[in-house]
Motif scaffolding. Structure first.
Motif, mmCIF file in Angstrom:
data_model
loop_
_atom_site.group_PDB
_atom_site.id
_atom_site.type_symbol
_atom_site.label_atom_id
_atom_site.label_comp_id
_atom_site.label_asym_id
_atom_site.label_seq_id
_atom_site.Cartn_x
_atom_site.Cartn_y
_atom_site.Cartn_z
ATOM 1 N N LYS A 194 61.355 -57.962 55.743
ATOM 2 C CA LYS A 194 62.771 -58.322 55.978
ATOM 3 C C LYS A 194 63.101 -58.304 57.463
ATOM 4 O O LYS A 194 63.787 -59.161 57.964
ATOM 5 C CB LYS A 194 63.665 -57.325 55.245
ATOM 6 N N MET A 195 62.577 -57.277 58.127
ATOM 7 C CA MET A 195 62.899 -57.135 59.545
ATOM 8 C C MET A 195 62.271 -58.248 60.370
ATOM 9 O O MET A 195 62.762 -58.604 61.423
ATOM 10 C CB MET A 195 62.418 -55.766 60.040
ATOM 11 N N GLU A 196 61.181 -58.745 59.851
ATOM 12 C CA GLU A 196 60.466 -59.831 60.519
ATOM 13 C C GLU A 196 61.415 -60.980 60.865
ATOM 14 O O GLU A 196 61.429 -61.487 61.965
ATOM 15 C CB GLU A 196 59.335 -60.271 59.598
ATOM 16 N N THR A 197 62.225 -61.354 59.911
ATOM 17 C CA THR A 197 63.141 -62.461 60.164
ATOM 18 C C THR A 197 64.181 -62.102 61.232
ATOM 19 O O THR A 197 64.608 -62.932 62.001
ATOM 20 C CB THR A 197 63.873 -62.859 58.869
ATOM 21 N N ALA A 198 64.515 -60.825 61.285
ATOM 22 C CA ALA A 198 65.531 -60.408 62.257
ATOM 23 C C ALA A 198 64.956 -60.273 63.675
ATOM 24 O O ALA A 198 65.530 -60.770 64.638
ATOM 25 C CB ALA A 198 66.134 -59.094 61.817
ATOM 26 N N ALA A 199 63.762 -59.594 63.801
ATOM 27 C CA ALA A 199 63.204 -59.379 65.151
ATOM 28 C C ALA A 199 61.717 -59.629 65.147
ATOM 29 O O ALA A 199 60.918 -58.703 65.128
ATOM 30 C CB ALA A 199 63.514 -57.953 65.594
ATOM 31 N N PRO A 200 61.305 -60.846 65.141
ATOM 32 C CA PRO A 200 59.888 -61.218 64.963
ATOM 33 C C PRO A 200 58.934 -60.604 66.001
ATOM 34 O O PRO A 200 58.033 -59.880 65.617
ATOM 35 C CB PRO A 200 59.873 -62.728 65.029
ATOM 36 N N GLY A 201 59.099 -60.837 67.217
ATOM 37 C CA GLY A 201 58.122 -60.433 68.234
ATOM 38 C C GLY A 201 57.775 -58.965 68.204
ATOM 39 O O GLY A 201 56.626 -58.564 68.195
ATOM 40 N N PHE A 202 58.775 -58.163 68.078
ATOM 41 C CA PHE A 202 58.636 -56.711 68.137
ATOM 42 C C PHE A 202 57.825 -56.175 66.947
ATOM 43 O O PHE A 202 56.988 -55.303 67.086
ATOM 44 C CB PHE A 202 60.042 -56.091 68.164
ATOM 45 N N MET A 203 58.085 -56.759 65.779
ATOM 46 C CA MET A 203 57.534 -56.207 64.527
ATOM 47 C C MET A 203 56.177 -56.768 64.140
ATOM 48 O O MET A 203 55.515 -56.229 63.280
ATOM 49 C CB MET A 203 58.510 -56.465 63.370
ATOM 50 N N ARG A 204 55.790 -57.883 64.792
ATOM 51 C CA ARG A 204 54.622 -58.598 64.275
ATOM 52 C C ARG A 204 53.373 -57.742 64.103
ATOM 53 O O ARG A 204 52.796 -57.751 63.018
ATOM 54 C CB ARG A 204 54.326 -59.810 65.142
ATOM 55 N N PRO A 205 52.945 -57.005 65.098
ATOM 56 C CA PRO A 205 51.716 -56.212 64.874
ATOM 57 C C PRO A 205 51.875 -55.207 63.721
ATOM 58 O O PRO A 205 50.966 -55.013 62.933
ATOM 59 C CB PRO A 205 51.474 -55.476 66.191
ATOM 60 N N MET A 206 53.041 -54.601 63.634
ATOM 61 C CA MET A 206 53.298 -53.648 62.554
ATOM 62 C C MET A 206 53.212 -54.362 61.215
ATOM 63 O O MET A 206 52.616 -53.868 60.259
ATOM 64 C CB MET A 206 54.725 -53.066 62.691
ATOM 65 N N LEU A 207 53.776 -55.554 61.164
ATOM 66 C CA LEU A 207 53.771 -56.330 59.929
ATOM 67 C C LEU A 207 52.351 -56.654 59.524
ATOM 68 O O LEU A 207 51.962 -56.487 58.368
ATOM 69 C CB LEU A 207 54.580 -57.618 60.138
ATOM 70 N N ALA A 208 51.573 -57.112 60.533
ATOM 71 C CA ALA A 208 50.175 -57.459 60.237
ATOM 72 C C ALA A 208 49.443 -56.244 59.667
ATOM 73 O O ALA A 208 48.752 -56.347 58.653
ATOM 74 C CB ALA A 208 49.487 -57.957 61.492
ATOM 75 N N ALA A 209 49.650 -55.110 60.341
ATOM 76 C CA ALA A 209 48.983 -53.881 59.880
ATOM 77 C C ALA A 209 49.422 -53.546 58.452
ATOM 78 O O ALA A 209 48.606 -53.200 57.589
ATOM 79 C CB ALA A 209 49.306 -52.720 60.811
ATOM 80 N N ALA A 210 50.712 -53.680 58.210
ATOM 81 C CA ALA A 210 51.246 -53.352 56.880
ATOM 82 C C ALA A 210 50.661 -54.265 55.812
ATOM 83 O O ALA A 210 50.269 -53.821 54.736
ATOM 84 C CB ALA A 210 52.759 -53.460 56.892
#
Lengths: 303, 186
Positions: free
Chosen positions: A120-136
């Motif tokens: 969900k946060m990805e859509t709000a703040a993509p750049g910041f969250m991307r590595p975390m998202l990938a890891a998740a």
């Protein structure tokens, strides 16, 4: 002739009902072969089937009277059923927790729960969250794979259990059959000892001088048992038929010997006979004949 | 009470149980439960044990239905054997032998019909009446065969009567029960 046949059939059914064998059948105390006999009779005579149903009702009512029925237990029964491991557990997670490969799991759990949040946060703040998202996502995939692997293992375990259960049932079945055979032997012994049963030894006739068979006949209960001690093997399309010669010298059919009953010491139940001065066995076409084929009489024995 | 078209229903029940339908199990519980419970209670004589064993019986029926085979006899008889075997096994347990010491006897059964209770009692005939109408030897025999599952030969041996007498006497006893039940239906 038809009326006579019908009358005779009804007499047979009535006699069978009066004998009390159905009471034993409904009580579940008959050996397997006698159960089959009852079912064969019930198939042939609707009045016998009806009587069985009436008896079940009487028994059921008498049993029901013994105590007040606790009619509130059904939910508890369902609970107990669910406790026994047969139905796959809805949540694989609890099963997973028991296994030793579990150490990484507690770490993964919170990650997995966070994954949807991360998306969900990805859509709000993509750049910041991307590595975390990938890891998740990676962890989620790994977790899913682990679940699949463990589920497969668990399922194999369940199959093994089911197979063992099946084997146990087979053993139980074999035990039951052994018990049935034992009971059959005991019945035979009882037959020999019971003075109500007359033993009639039937000797081979011209066509088969060494042939032999034996009849056990209980004059009171009219029960007849045939022991096919030494009858020649059956040709195609034929089977043996037992006859009782009544006091007027007429042969009355006492039933067909099922082709598969070939053990020499088998006690094969036949039709009821109320009077006889002699017994005989003849070879007839499958299904039997109304009167014995004269030159196909194999064994004869007098009372 | 089992309804009149039992044979057809038995097949439907077996299928329903094999299909794991809970409503079928409910039906079986409502219709066959009283008889199965009665048999169990007759043997163990304790309401608590009978309740426990009744539940065990249904669990076993549910889990073993796939081993039920029409060729072996009626569904009712199959379930009766499960209930009966559980009850008899229980009587051989240490727990049961302990409980036997308490006076938990026929009195419990006879006083079950509560006087002055507004509830409609389904059985109009008291068990006491039945017991007084059957001859002792008839009652004993029905006991052994129906409740305890003695075979013809075993019952003959236990009561020291000829084999043939077992069948005729059981037939008479059930005949008496039927007469009593019929007069009640009126």
């Amino acid at each position: 002739m038809e009326n006579l046949e019908n009358y005779s059939r009804q007499m047979q059914a009535d006699a069978y009902i009066r004998s009390g064998v159905l009471e034993l059948y409904v009580s579940g105390v008959l050996p397997a072969d006698q159960v089959q006999e009852v079912e064969a009779m019930a198939a042939r005579h609707p009045e016998i089937r009806e009587e069985i149903e009436k008896l079940e009702k009487v028994y059921s009512r008498y049993a029901g009277m013994q105590a007040d029925f606790p009619d509130h237990l059904f939910d508890s029964i369902l609970e107990r059923i669910e406790k026994v491991p047969q139905v796959p557990v809805a949540e694989p997670q609890p099963v997973v927790k028991k296994l030793p490969e579990q150490k990484p799991k507690p770490v993964k759990e919170p990650e997995k729960k966070e994954a949807p949040v991360q998306v969900k946060m990805e859509t709000a703040a993509p750049g910041f969250m991307r590595p975390m998202l990938a890891a998740a996502v990676v962890l989620f995939v790994l977790s899913a794979l682990l679940n699949l692997y463990l589920f497969d293992k668990w399922q194999r375990g369940e199959l093994a259990i089911a197979k063992l259960e099946q084997e146990k049932l087979t053993w139980n079945e074999q035990l039951r059959q052994a018990e049935a055979t034992h009971k059959a032997s005991q019945d035979m012994l009882t037959m020999y000892e019971d003075t109500n049963y007359r033993r009639v030894m039937m000797k081979g006739q011209a066509i088969a001088p060494t042939a032999q068979a034996m009849v056990f006949w209980n004059k009171k209960s009219k029960k007849v048992y045939l022991m096919p001690k030494n009858l020649p093997p059956l040709p195609e399309g034929k089977q043996y038929q037992l006859w009782a010669v009544n006091m007027e010298g007429e042969p009355v059919s006492a039933g067909m010997l099922p082709p598969e009953k070939t053990t020499p010491d088998a006690l094969v139940p036949m039709s009821s006979i109320s009077e006889a001065q002699a017994f005989a066995v003849s070879l007839e076409p499958l299904g039997g004949s109304a009167t014995p084929t004269n030159d196909a009489v194999y064994v004869v024995g007098g009372i | 009470m089992i309804s009149s078209s039992v044979t057809l229903q038995e097949e439907e029940l077996v299928q329903g149980l094999k299909n794991r339908q809970q409503d079928t199990l409910r039906y079986v519980y409502d219709n066959y439960g009283p008889a199965l419970h009665g048999v169990i209670f007759h043997i163990v004589r304790s309401p608590e044990m009978a309740e426990d064993l009744l539940q065990e019986t249904f669990v076993k029926i549910w889990h073993n239905i796939n081993s039920y085979d029409r060729a072996k006899g009626r569904l009712y008889t199959w379930m009766l054997n499960i209930a009966r075997n559980l009850a008899i096994d229980k009587t051989r347990s240490a727990e049961f032998k302990q409980a036997e010491k308490t006076e938990n006897t026929l009195n419990a059964v006879y006083t079950r019909k509560i006087a002055g209770d507004e509830e409609i009692i389904p059985e109009h005939i008291d068990l006491k009446v039945i017991v007084s109408h059957l001859r002792k030897e008839q009652r004993e025999l029905v006991d052994l065969i129906y409740f305890y599952g003695y075979t013809q030969a075993e019952a003959a041996e236990k009561l020291k009567i000829p084999l043939g007498t077992v069948k005729t006497r059981v037939r008479q006893a059930i005949g008496e029960l039927r007469k009593l039940f019929q007069t009640d239906a009126g």
